[in-house]
Write a protein that holds these residues in place. Structure first.
Motif, mmCIF file in Angstrom:
data_model
loop_
_atom_site.group_PDB
_atom_site.id
_atom_site.type_symbol
_atom_site.label_atom_id
_atom_site.label_comp_id
_atom_site.label_asym_id
_atom_site.label_seq_id
_atom_site.Cartn_x
_atom_site.Cartn_y
_atom_site.Cartn_z
ATOM 1 N N HIS A 108 10.633 3.561 -10.269
ATOM 2 C CA HIS A 108 10.545 2.545 -9.213
ATOM 3 C C HIS A 108 11.708 2.561 -8.224
ATOM 4 O O HIS A 108 11.470 2.455 -7.017
ATOM 5 C CB HIS A 108 10.354 1.153 -9.817
ATOM 6 N N PRO A 109 12.959 2.696 -8.649
ATOM 7 C CA PRO A 109 14.045 2.717 -7.648
ATOM 8 C C PRO A 109 13.890 3.876 -6.654
ATOM 9 O O PRO A 109 14.090 3.698 -5.448
ATOM 10 C CB PRO A 109 15.317 2.884 -8.488
ATOM 11 N N GLU A 110 13.502 5.036 -7.156
ATOM 12 C CA GLU A 110 13.327 6.197 -6.288
ATOM 13 C C GLU A 110 12.107 6.023 -5.376
ATOM 14 O O GLU A 110 12.160 6.362 -4.191
ATOM 15 C CB GLU A 110 13.172 7.476 -7.134
ATOM 16 N N ILE A 111 11.049 5.464 -5.918
ATOM 17 C CA ILE A 111 9.829 5.213 -5.140
ATOM 18 C C ILE A 111 10.115 4.209 -4.022
ATOM 19 O O ILE A 111 9.658 4.387 -2.893
ATOM 20 C CB ILE A 111 8.691 4.720 -6.060
ATOM 21 N N GLU A 112 10.890 3.180 -4.318
ATOM 22 C CA GLU A 112 11.257 2.195 -3.294
ATOM 23 C C GLU A 112 12.064 2.851 -2.171
ATOM 24 O O GLU A 112 11.840 2.557 -0.999
ATOM 25 C CB GLU A 112 12.040 1.043 -3.922
ATOM 26 N N LYS A 113 12.976 3.743 -2.526
ATOM 27 C CA LYS A 113 13.779 4.442 -1.506
ATOM 28 C C LYS A 113 12.893 5.332 -0.638
ATOM 29 O O LYS A 113 13.050 5.369 0.586
ATOM 30 C CB LYS A 113 14.884 5.264 -2.169
ATOM 31 N N ILE A 114 11.988 6.065 -1.261
ATOM 32 C CA ILE A 114 11.076 6.933 -0.505
ATOM 33 C C ILE A 114 10.213 6.100 0.424
ATOM 34 O O ILE A 114 10.063 6.415 1.601
ATOM 35 C CB ILE A 114 10.197 7.780 -1.459
ATOM 36 N N LEU A 118 2.410 12.036 2.861
ATOM 37 C CA LEU A 118 2.113 11.862 4.276
ATOM 38 C C LEU A 118 0.617 11.941 4.561
ATOM 39 O O LEU A 118 0.103 11.199 5.413
ATOM 40 C CB LEU A 118 2.884 12.869 5.119
ATOM 41 N N LYS A 119 -0.103 12.776 3.859
ATOM 42 C CA LYS A 119 -1.565 12.869 4.041
ATOM 43 C C LYS A 119 -2.282 11.624 3.511
ATOM 44 O O LYS A 119 -3.353 11.281 4.007
ATOM 45 C CB LYS A 119 -2.121 14.110 3.339
ATOM 46 N N SER A 120 -1.687 10.976 2.518
ATOM 47 C CA SER A 120 -2.325 9.814 1.903
ATOM 48 C C SER A 120 -2.094 8.503 2.642
ATOM 49 O O SER A 120 -2.764 7.510 2.367
ATOM 50 C CB SER A 120 -1.823 9.659 0.456
ATOM 51 N N LYS A 178 0.803 -1.211 0.000
ATOM 52 C CA LYS A 178 0.000 0.000 0.000
ATOM 53 C C LYS A 178 0.846 1.277 0.000
ATOM 54 O O LYS A 178 0.620 2.141 -0.844
ATOM 55 C CB LYS A 178 -0.995 -0.005 1.159
ATOM 56 N N PRO A 179 1.812 1.436 0.905
ATOM 57 C CA PRO A 179 2.633 2.654 0.836
ATOM 58 C C PRO A 179 3.336 2.817 -0.513
ATOM 59 O O PRO A 179 3.392 3.916 -1.056
ATOM 60 C CB PRO A 179 3.628 2.496 1.976
ATOM 61 N N PHE A 180 3.838 1.722 -1.079
ATOM 62 C CA PHE A 180 4.504 1.798 -2.380
ATOM 63 C C PHE A 180 3.527 2.316 -3.432
ATOM 64 O O PHE A 180 3.859 3.207 -4.221
ATOM 65 C CB PHE A 180 5.070 0.438 -2.803
ATOM 66 N N LYS A 181 2.313 1.759 -3.439
ATOM 67 C CA LYS A 181 1.315 2.174 -4.430
ATOM 68 C C LYS A 181 0.947 3.650 -4.276
ATOM 69 O O LYS A 181 0.784 4.362 -5.267
ATOM 70 C CB LYS A 181 0.057 1.309 -4.317
ATOM 71 N N LYS A 187 1.813 6.424 -7.154
ATOM 72 C CA LYS A 187 0.765 7.241 -7.768
ATOM 73 C C LYS A 187 1.139 8.725 -7.709
ATOM 74 O O LYS A 187 1.039 9.444 -8.714
ATOM 75 C CB LYS A 187 -0.571 7.006 -7.057
ATOM 76 N N ILE A 188 1.595 9.179 -6.564
ATOM 77 C CA ILE A 188 1.930 10.597 -6.376
ATOM 78 C C ILE A 188 3.165 10.984 -7.190
ATOM 79 O O ILE A 188 3.169 12.016 -7.868
ATOM 80 C CB ILE A 188 2.098 10.905 -4.875
ATOM 81 N N VAL A 189 4.196 10.153 -7.158
ATOM 82 C CA VAL A 189 5.424 10.465 -7.915
ATOM 83 C C VAL A 189 5.143 10.422 -9.417
ATOM 84 O O VAL A 189 5.593 11.292 -10.170
ATOM 85 C CB VAL A 189 6.578 9.511 -7.528
ATOM 86 N N ASP A 190 4.367 9.433 -9.863
ATOM 87 C CA ASP A 190 4.048 9.352 -11.290
ATOM 88 C C ASP A 190 3.241 10.562 -11.750
ATOM 89 O O ASP A 190 3.450 11.077 -12.850
ATOM 90 C CB ASP A 190 3.288 8.065 -11.604
ATOM 91 N N GLU A 191 2.321 11.036 -10.918
ATOM 92 C CA GLU A 191 1.549 12.231 -11.271
ATOM 93 C C GLU A 191 2.469 13.459 -11.320
ATOM 94 O O GLU A 191 2.297 14.335 -12.163
ATOM 95 C CB GLU A 191 0.418 12.455 -10.262
ATOM 96 N N TRP A 192 3.422 13.513 -10.411
ATOM 97 C CA TRP A 192 4.402 14.600 -10.372
ATOM 98 C C TRP A 192 5.299 14.536 -11.607
ATOM 99 O O TRP A 192 5.579 15.544 -12.238
ATOM 100 C CB TRP A 192 5.194 14.495 -9.083
#
Length: 83
Positions: free
Chosen positions: A32-38, A80-82, A4-7, A11-16
């Motif tokens: 994906h590598p950056e999203i995994e780190k976040i 953080l809000k999501s 869930k956190p990854f998804k 979603k937010i990074v892809d929209e950005w």
């Protein structure tokens, strides 16, 4: 790593789309590598400012391009809000 956190982060990074790679029809897993780190940082992050700084560092390192702090703040707030 929880799905869930990854998804949510994806979603937010892809929209950005900070590097406009998805707009250029790059593969949907481009960040994906950056999203995994976040996502991995989320349990340790204390506030929006700290997450924004980490997002800035991750993308600056990955793409050798300095990010706009205000954009990172908006993304961090959304994440953080999501959660």
């Amino acid at each position: 790593m929880a799905k869930k956190p990854f998804k949510i982060v994806k979603k937010i990074v892809d929209e950005w789309d900070p590097m406009k790679l998805l707009a250029m029809e790059c593969p949907e897993d481009e960040y994906h590598p950056e999203i995994e780190k976040i996502t991995a940082l989320l349990p340790e992050v204390k506030n929006v400012e700290e997450l924004a700084d980490k997002i800035n560092q991750i993308f600056t390192f990955a793409f050798d391009k300095t990010m706009i702090h205000e954009e990172c703040m908006k993304v961090a707030e959304r994440i953080l809000k999501s959660l």
